[in-house]
Each structure stands twice: as C-alpha cells, then as structure tokens.
Design a protein around this motif. Structure first.
Motif, PDB file in Angstrom:
ATOM      1  N   SER A 195      16.402 143.583  12.240  1.00  0.00           N
ATOM      2  CA  SER A 195      16.021 142.357  12.635  1.00  0.00           C
ATOM      3  C   SER A 195      16.656 141.322  11.510  1.00  0.00           C
ATOM      4  O   SER A 195      16.377 141.473  10.399  1.00  0.00           O
ATOM      5  CB  SER A 195      14.443 142.482  12.367  1.00  0.00           C
ATOM      6  OG  SER A 195      14.092 140.895  12.556  1.00  0.00           O
ATOM      7  N   LEU A 196      17.807 140.856  12.123  1.00  0.00           N
ATOM      8  CA  LEU A 196      18.674 139.692  11.306  1.00  0.00           C
ATOM      9  C   LEU A 196      17.589 138.676  10.969  1.00  0.00           C
ATOM     10  O   LEU A 196      17.635 137.971   9.948  1.00  0.00           O
ATOM     11  CB  LEU A 196      19.536 139.350  12.304  1.00  0.00           C
ATOM     12  CG  LEU A 196      20.657 138.147  11.411  1.00  0.00           C
ATOM     13  CD1 LEU A 196      21.307 138.743  10.173  1.00  0.00           C
ATOM     14  CD2 LEU A 196      21.688 137.682  12.416  1.00  0.00           C
ATOM     15  N   ALA A 197      16.668 138.288  11.764  1.00  0.00           N
ATOM     16  CA  ALA A 197      15.732 137.019  11.485  1.00  0.00           C
ATOM     17  C   ALA A 197      15.014 137.549  10.319  1.00  0.00           C
ATOM     18  O   ALA A 197      14.639 136.412   9.493  1.00  0.00           O
ATOM     19  CB  ALA A 197      14.879 136.851  12.720  1.00  0.00           C
ATOM     20  N   ASP A 198      14.277 138.783  10.275  1.00  0.00           N
ATOM     21  CA  ASP A 198      13.739 138.924   9.088  1.00  0.00           C
ATOM     22  C   ASP A 198      14.357 138.912   7.857  1.00  0.00           C
ATOM     23  O   ASP A 198      13.917 138.685   6.651  1.00  0.00           O
ATOM     24  CB  ASP A 198      12.914 140.443   9.215  1.00  0.00           C
ATOM     25  CG  ASP A 198      11.921 140.702  10.312  1.00  0.00           C
ATOM     26  OD1 ASP A 198      11.407 139.257  10.628  1.00  0.00           O
ATOM     27  OD2 ASP A 198      11.407 141.512  10.697  1.00  0.00           O
ATOM     28  N   LEU A 199      15.773 139.409   7.985  1.00  0.00           N
ATOM     29  CA  LEU A 199      16.580 139.794   6.920  1.00  0.00           C
ATOM     30  C   LEU A 199      16.873 137.982   6.177  1.00  0.00           C
ATOM     31  O   LEU A 199      16.885 137.638   5.033  1.00  0.00           O
ATOM     32  CB  LEU A 199      18.035 140.125   7.213  1.00  0.00           C
ATOM     33  CG  LEU A 199      19.164 140.356   6.163  1.00  0.00           C
ATOM     34  CD1 LEU A 199      18.307 140.765   4.709  1.00  0.00           C
ATOM     35  CD2 LEU A 199      20.144 140.927   6.326  1.00  0.00           C
ATOM     36  N   ARG A 205      16.866 136.289   2.473  1.00  0.00           N
ATOM     37  CA  ARG A 205      17.943 136.458   2.283  1.00  0.00           C
ATOM     38  C   ARG A 205      18.443 135.906   0.851  1.00  0.00           C
ATOM     39  O   ARG A 205      19.506 136.558   0.022  1.00  0.00           O
ATOM     40  CB  ARG A 205      19.093 135.809   3.287  1.00  0.00           C
ATOM     41  CG  ARG A 205      18.964 134.188   3.142  1.00  0.00           C
ATOM     42  CD  ARG A 205      19.867 133.541   4.070  1.00  0.00           C
ATOM     43  NE  ARG A 205      19.636 132.149   4.406  1.00  0.00           N
ATOM     44  CZ  ARG A 205      18.606 131.514   4.710  1.00  0.00           C
ATOM     45  NH1 ARG A 205      17.668 131.931   5.265  1.00  0.00           N
ATOM     46  NH2 ARG A 205      18.736 130.141   4.600  1.00  0.00           N
ATOM     47  N   LYS A 206      17.751 134.771   0.255  1.00  0.00           N
ATOM     48  CA  LYS A 206      18.101 134.217  -0.989  1.00  0.00           C
ATOM     49  C   LYS A 206      17.889 135.420  -1.966  1.00  0.00           C
ATOM     50  O   LYS A 206      18.477 135.329  -3.368  1.00  0.00           O
ATOM     51  CB  LYS A 206      17.405 133.122  -1.175  1.00  0.00           C
ATOM     52  CG  LYS A 206      17.778 131.797  -0.199  1.00  0.00           C
ATOM     53  CD  LYS A 206      16.861 130.520  -0.605  1.00  0.00           C
ATOM     54  CE  LYS A 206      17.712 129.547   0.320  1.00  0.00           C
ATOM     55  NZ  LYS A 206      16.876 128.238   0.034  1.00  0.00           N
ATOM     56  N   VAL A 207      16.978 136.086  -1.907  1.00  0.00           N
ATOM     57  CA  VAL A 207      16.563 137.330  -2.830  1.00  0.00           C
ATOM     58  C   VAL A 207      16.944 138.549  -2.459  1.00  0.00           C
ATOM     59  O   VAL A 207      17.768 139.366  -3.300  1.00  0.00           O
ATOM     60  CB  VAL A 207      14.950 137.676  -2.959  1.00  0.00           C
ATOM     61  CG1 VAL A 207      14.835 138.613  -3.956  1.00  0.00           C
ATOM     62  CG2 VAL A 207      14.343 136.192  -3.436  1.00  0.00           C
ATOM     63  N   ILE A 254      10.428 141.408   1.289  1.00  0.00           N
ATOM     64  CA  ILE A 254      11.456 141.382   0.393  1.00  0.00           C
ATOM     65  C   ILE A 254      11.977 142.800   0.322  1.00  0.00           C
ATOM     66  O   ILE A 254      13.641 142.841   0.192  1.00  0.00           O
ATOM     67  CB  ILE A 254      11.141 140.634  -0.948  1.00  0.00           C
ATOM     68  CG1 ILE A 254      10.851 139.116  -0.801  1.00  0.00           C
ATOM     69  CG2 ILE A 254      12.348 140.896  -1.886  1.00  0.00           C
ATOM     70  CD1 ILE A 254      10.135 138.688  -2.075  1.00  0.00           C
ATOM     71  N   ALA A 255      11.003 143.649   0.104  1.00  0.00           N
ATOM     72  CA  ALA A 255      11.645 144.956  -0.118  1.00  0.00           C
ATOM     73  C   ALA A 255      12.286 145.535   1.308  1.00  0.00           C
ATOM     74  O   ALA A 255      13.223 146.306   1.011  1.00  0.00           O
ATOM     75  CB  ALA A 255      10.594 145.908  -0.509  1.00  0.00           C
ATOM     76  N   MET A 256      11.836 145.194   2.432  1.00  0.00           N
ATOM     77  CA  MET A 256      12.302 145.801   3.503  1.00  0.00           C
ATOM     78  C   MET A 256      13.698 145.045   4.048  1.00  0.00           C
ATOM     79  O   MET A 256      14.697 145.730   4.128  1.00  0.00           O
ATOM     80  CB  MET A 256      11.617 145.443   4.902  1.00  0.00           C
ATOM     81  CG  MET A 256      10.359 146.400   4.848  1.00  0.00           C
ATOM     82  SD  MET A 256      10.950 148.107   5.165  1.00  0.00           S
ATOM     83  CE  MET A 256      12.318 147.954   6.285  1.00  0.00           C
ATOM     84  N   GLY A 257      13.931 143.843   3.632  1.00  0.00           N
ATOM     85  CA  GLY A 257      15.156 143.160   3.761  1.00  0.00           C
ATOM     86  C   GLY A 257      16.151 143.689   2.725  1.00  0.00           C
ATOM     87  O   GLY A 257      17.362 143.745   3.007  1.00  0.00           O
TER      88      GLY A 257
END
Length: 412
Positions: free
Chosen positions: A77-81, A85-87, A150-153
C-alpha cells in the motif's frame, strides 16, 4: 532415498512435522515460524533420524519465496506508506545503516571475517520479519494504531531495500580469483539498472493494462480452477522472466503482485493464491531449518550472543534514537523498537544468496539462522518488557474500517 518418491516423502515429512511443531510453538505462545524452523532442523542432515531430500527442498523453498514476494506486492500500500513517510523512510534507512555497521564491526573485529562478509552479516541482521510483526501487532490490537502504521511503513521500506539488494548483490560480489575494474563494475551495474528500469516500466505501464485484462477474461469463464491457475501462472512466469534477466525471482514476483494489486480483481487474486502461498511458505521455513546446524549454539555461544545482541538491543536502540529524534511519544517509540527486535524470512533469503555467491561461509549463515530462531522466540518477551516501560498503546476507540478477507497479515 529412491529418486521417484523423494518429492512426496519430502512434502509429507515437511508438512506433517511443520504442523506438529507449529502447534507446539503455538501452545507455548511462540510464533508458529519457530515450529516450522524446528521441523526443518529435525529432518535436516545435522540431526539423527529421517533426512529429507536436501536438493529438492530448496527448490520447493524457491516457490515459497516467489509466492511470498507475490503476496507482498499484492498487499503493498503506497498510500499507507505515504501517511508515515516522514518517519518510516528515513528511519528505516538509518536503522538499516546502523545495524549493518554494527554487524560489520562484530564480524571484522571479533569474528575475524573479511569486510564483504562482515557487511553482508550486518545487512542480513538489519531487516525485520513482516510476518512476525503483523502477528504481534494483531495480537495487541495495534495494527490500526499510529505505532502500528509507522512500524508497518518502516518494514515496507525495508522490504523494498531488500528487493533492490537481491538484484544488485550478484553484480557487487566478485568470485574469488576474478578481477573487475571500477569502469567494468560501473558498466555492469549501470546496464543492470537500465534493464531493471525497463522491466519495471514495462510491468507498470504495459503489464498494468494487460494482466488485469487477462484476469478479467479468465474470470468470464466462471471457473475457479482456471482463475487460480491464471494467478499462479502470472506470478511464477513473471518471476522466471526476472530471474532470467537479473537472477532474482523476488523482483518479478513483487512487481506481478504490485500490478495485480491495482486491478479490480486484485482482491480475488490474493484470495485464490493464499492457500498455496501459506503451504509453500511453510516449506520455505522448513528448508531454512534443514540448512541450520544447531551445534553452533554450543560451538560459538559468544558469537551467537553477539549477533542476537545486535538484533534485539542494537536495532531497538537505533529505532529509539530515531523515533525520539522525530519527537514521537514514548509508547510509540517503544512499540516501534520492539517491532524491529527480530529478523526472519528476508534475512534467510539474503544469507542464502550470499552463500550461493561464495561471499558468506556456512558458519556465518548459521549465526544468522540462530539469531533469527532466538529473536523470533524472544520477541513476545521484548513486547512484555516494553509494556512495563510504558509502551502499551491503547487500540483506537474509533471502530476500525473492515479489512478485506485477504489482508496483509495473510501474506504468511
């Protein structure tokens, strides 16, 4: 073992023992992955009793890798990332770098390894298991929390780094006795990057139109069997093309899943491929266990503790420093740190690739497998520790959105 029945004996032995030890691990409140690895150790050549076909099992495991990466692409999921993204992006890159440096220092100055093997050791220890993380977050009802996102991203970024690394490793590692000038290396890397860019472009532009169209045509037959076969043919076929071009099954399988993810039938494709993905993923972990020599726990206890320390302590501290620098709250920082205190499937793939290229010894490979087995087993206790330190994040009060049947957690 007779050649004509080695396939069925390997499958029966692998599945039955994986089920038995997986159930035992589950009863002990451990990840079933621990049970699958132990099943592989039991049928491996380093223990007494039945020994599975050590040439056939790795080939079955390759299918597991392809379907695993296909599943990662299907649920990417690019949207979730982008939301984190900043973290997640700088955090993951800095943490990978920190763990790689720690592994290099351990290998170079304490284990007596050369620079290349030491760097590969650190790099293999730097990536956490998405499978283990997902199950931990689901059990704690934190998958939809800020810490969980955040962990998943963070791990999505790590997965992307690994896909790129698996393509580049054969180019960067030179066999003993061979010489390659800087210009030749740059030319080889540049040409590969051009081919990769071309392949990705074709997949995202042409494949994004052709593959969904093919699935729609298959769906019109109203045959579940043909649809399932079509999904598997796409995944395995594109993975083979990528292997032919770049010696990497992972890139092709990931892109095939990524393209189908955006199609109207992406959810159906994920659902149809799930049973086979689960089955061959189990064989992947069993085959990894078969390659592990458990005597290293006795022969090199300090080395095992060293690599385990990097995974559990080094990576966690690096994550704490990074998340604190981004001014995240204490509970979120601790949860992200605990999430990264383990390694799994991609570390196995990196280690196996390094061994096949002659850049890593079997001894170092066993150290990585030992740290994976122990870190996965200890991960629940790491989460229990951060809870005592104030790391428990309350699940969101708002009712979460319903997830599709084949969620990201279904990759394994």
């Amino acid at each position: 073992m007779p050649h004509d029945d080695s396939l069925i004996i390997t499958l029966v032995g692998g599945f039955v023992l994986a089920f038995v030890f997986g159930m035992l691990a589950n009863r002990l409140k451990l990840s079933p992955l621990v049970g699958y690895l132990v099943a592989g150790i039991v049928v491996g050549p380093f223990t007494g009793g039945f020994v599975a076909d050590t040439e056939l099992a790795p080939q079955l495991a390759e299918i597991g890798v392809i379907l695993l990466m296909f599943g990662v692409g299907l649920h990417f999921s690019l949207a979730d990332l982008m939301k984190v993204r900043k973290v997640a992006i700088p955090g993951a890159l800095v943490q990978i770098g920190a763990a790689t440096v720690l592994g290099w220092m351990l290998g170079r100055f304490l284990l007596g390894l050369n620079d290349i093997e030491s760097l590969l050791l650190g790099f293999s220890l730097s990536v956490a298991s998405t499978v283990v993380l997902l199950r931990a977050l689901e059990e704690r009802k934190q998958l939809k929390s800020d810490a969980g996102r955040i962990a998943m991203g963070w791990l999505i970024v790590e997965d992307l780094v690994i896909v790129i690394a698996l393509v580049m490793l054969p180019l960067l590692i030179i066999a003993p006795g061979e010489t390659l000038s800087g210009a030749e290396l740059a030319k080889s890397v540049g040409w590969t990057l051009i081919k990769v860019a071309g392949f990705v472009g074709v997949m995202l532009v042409v494949g994004a139109k052709v593959l969904p169209w093919v699935l729609v045509r298959i769906a019109h037959t109203k045959s579940r069997e043909l649809f399932t076969l079509g999904v598997l043919a796409i995944a395995l076929g594109i993975a083979w093309v990528a292997y032919y071009l770049f010696h990497s099954f992972a890139l092709g399988a990931f892109l095939a899943g990524l393209v189908l993810n955006s199609s109207p039938l992406g959810h159906n494709a994920a659902e149809r491929s799930l049973p086979l993905r689960d089955a061959f993923a189990v064989l992947f972990f069993v085959s990894v266990g078969m390659l592990f020599d458990p005597s290293i726990l006795v022969r090199e206890p300090l080395a095992v503790l060293g690599v385990l320390g990097i995974v559990i302590i080094g990576k966690s501290l690096a994550a704490l420093v990074i998340t604190t620098a981004f001014k995240l709250d204490r509970a979120t920082s601790l949860t992200v740190a605990a999430s990264l205190a383990q390694i799994g499937e991609f570390s196995f793939i990196l280690a196996a690739t390094s061994v096949s290229l002659g850049a890593m010894s079997r001894e170092t490979h066993d150290l990585i497998l030992a740290s994976a087995l122990l870190s996965i087993s200890l991960n629940p206790f790491v989460f229990a520790l951060i809870d005592r330190m104030g790391g428990r994040v309350q699940p969101p009060t708002k009712k979460p959105e319903p997830e599709p049947k084949a969620a990201l957690a279904d990759v394994m």
